[in-house]
Motif scaffolding. Sequence first.
Motif, PDB file in Angstrom:
ATOM      1  N   GLY A  89       0.756  -1.295   0.005  1.00 43.55           N
ATOM      2  CA  GLY A  89       0.026  -0.091   0.107  1.00 43.55           C
ATOM      3  C   GLY A  89       0.809   1.430   0.072  1.00 43.55           C
ATOM      4  O   GLY A  89       0.658   1.974  -0.542  1.00 43.55           O
ATOM      5  N   GLN A  90       1.745   1.159   0.978  1.00 48.13           N
ATOM      6  CA  GLN A  90       2.832   2.745   0.993  1.00 48.13           C
ATOM      7  C   GLN A  90       3.317   2.659  -0.565  1.00 48.13           C
ATOM      8  O   GLN A  90       3.612   3.725  -0.924  1.00 48.13           O
ATOM      9  N   ARG A  91       3.938   1.457  -0.930  1.00 51.91           N
ATOM     10  CA  ARG A  91       4.588   1.764  -2.314  1.00 51.91           C
ATOM     11  C   ARG A  91       4.024   2.212  -3.299  1.00 51.91           C
ATOM     12  O   ARG A  91       4.237   2.789  -4.380  1.00 51.91           O
ATOM     13  N   SER A  92       2.498   1.836  -3.255  1.00 52.36           N
ATOM     14  CA  SER A  92       1.692   2.040  -4.289  1.00 52.36           C
ATOM     15  C   SER A  92       1.437   3.460  -4.348  1.00 52.36           C
ATOM     16  O   SER A  92       1.349   4.087  -5.482  1.00 52.36           O
ATOM     17  N   ALA A  93       1.013   4.111  -3.003  1.00 57.56           N
ATOM     18  CA  ALA A  93       1.016   5.386  -2.900  1.00 57.56           C
ATOM     19  C   ALA A  93       1.935   6.435  -3.175  1.00 57.56           C
ATOM     20  O   ALA A  93       2.069   7.389  -3.904  1.00 57.56           O
ATOM     21  N   GLU A  94       3.233   5.645  -2.975  1.00 58.19           N
ATOM     22  CA  GLU A  94       4.474   6.648  -3.352  1.00 58.19           C
ATOM     23  C   GLU A  94       4.644   6.665  -5.102  1.00 58.19           C
ATOM     24  O   GLU A  94       5.094   7.849  -5.593  1.00 58.19           O
ATOM     25  N   VAL A  96       2.079   6.851  -7.051  1.00 57.29           N
ATOM     26  CA  VAL A  96       1.148   7.425  -7.681  1.00 57.29           C
ATOM     27  C   VAL A  96       1.542   8.959  -7.492  1.00 57.29           C
ATOM     28  O   VAL A  96       1.352   9.723  -8.311  1.00 57.29           O
ATOM     29  N   LEU A  97       2.195   9.062  -6.097  1.00 59.04           N
ATOM     30  CA  LEU A  97       2.607  10.426  -5.969  1.00 59.04           C
ATOM     31  C   LEU A  97       3.728  10.965  -6.971  1.00 59.04           C
ATOM     32  O   LEU A  97       3.796  12.004  -7.402  1.00 59.04           O
TER      33      LEU A  97
END
Length: 104
Positions: A89-94, A96-97
């Motif tokens: 989840g954290q890696r996906s959010a990063e 996208v950012l």
Amino acid sequence: RPMVIAYKLSTASYCVARFLQAVGLFRAKYMSLPNLLADRPLVPEYLQGEVQAAAMGHELMGLLEPGAEREQLVREFTALREQLRRSAGQRSAEAVLRWAGLRE
């Protein structure tokens, strides 16, 4: 969680699996995910004719009682869980950012 694994296939499916293993098309050493991940017999596996309530119950009761064997199993499961956790989840959010140009 301490566990005992049991697999009982239909006779036809079991024969096909044994044939595939004999000719080298099926090479899994273990059937259960914990044993496959650990690449060793971490949890007891019972297959086909070995699936007997008394034997499995005895094995499971030994794993449920407090003691060194259970503590070691819990440590091994914890290590497997940590090995598998990858903060998706954290890696996906990063990602996208970064894609949106909000982070380098």
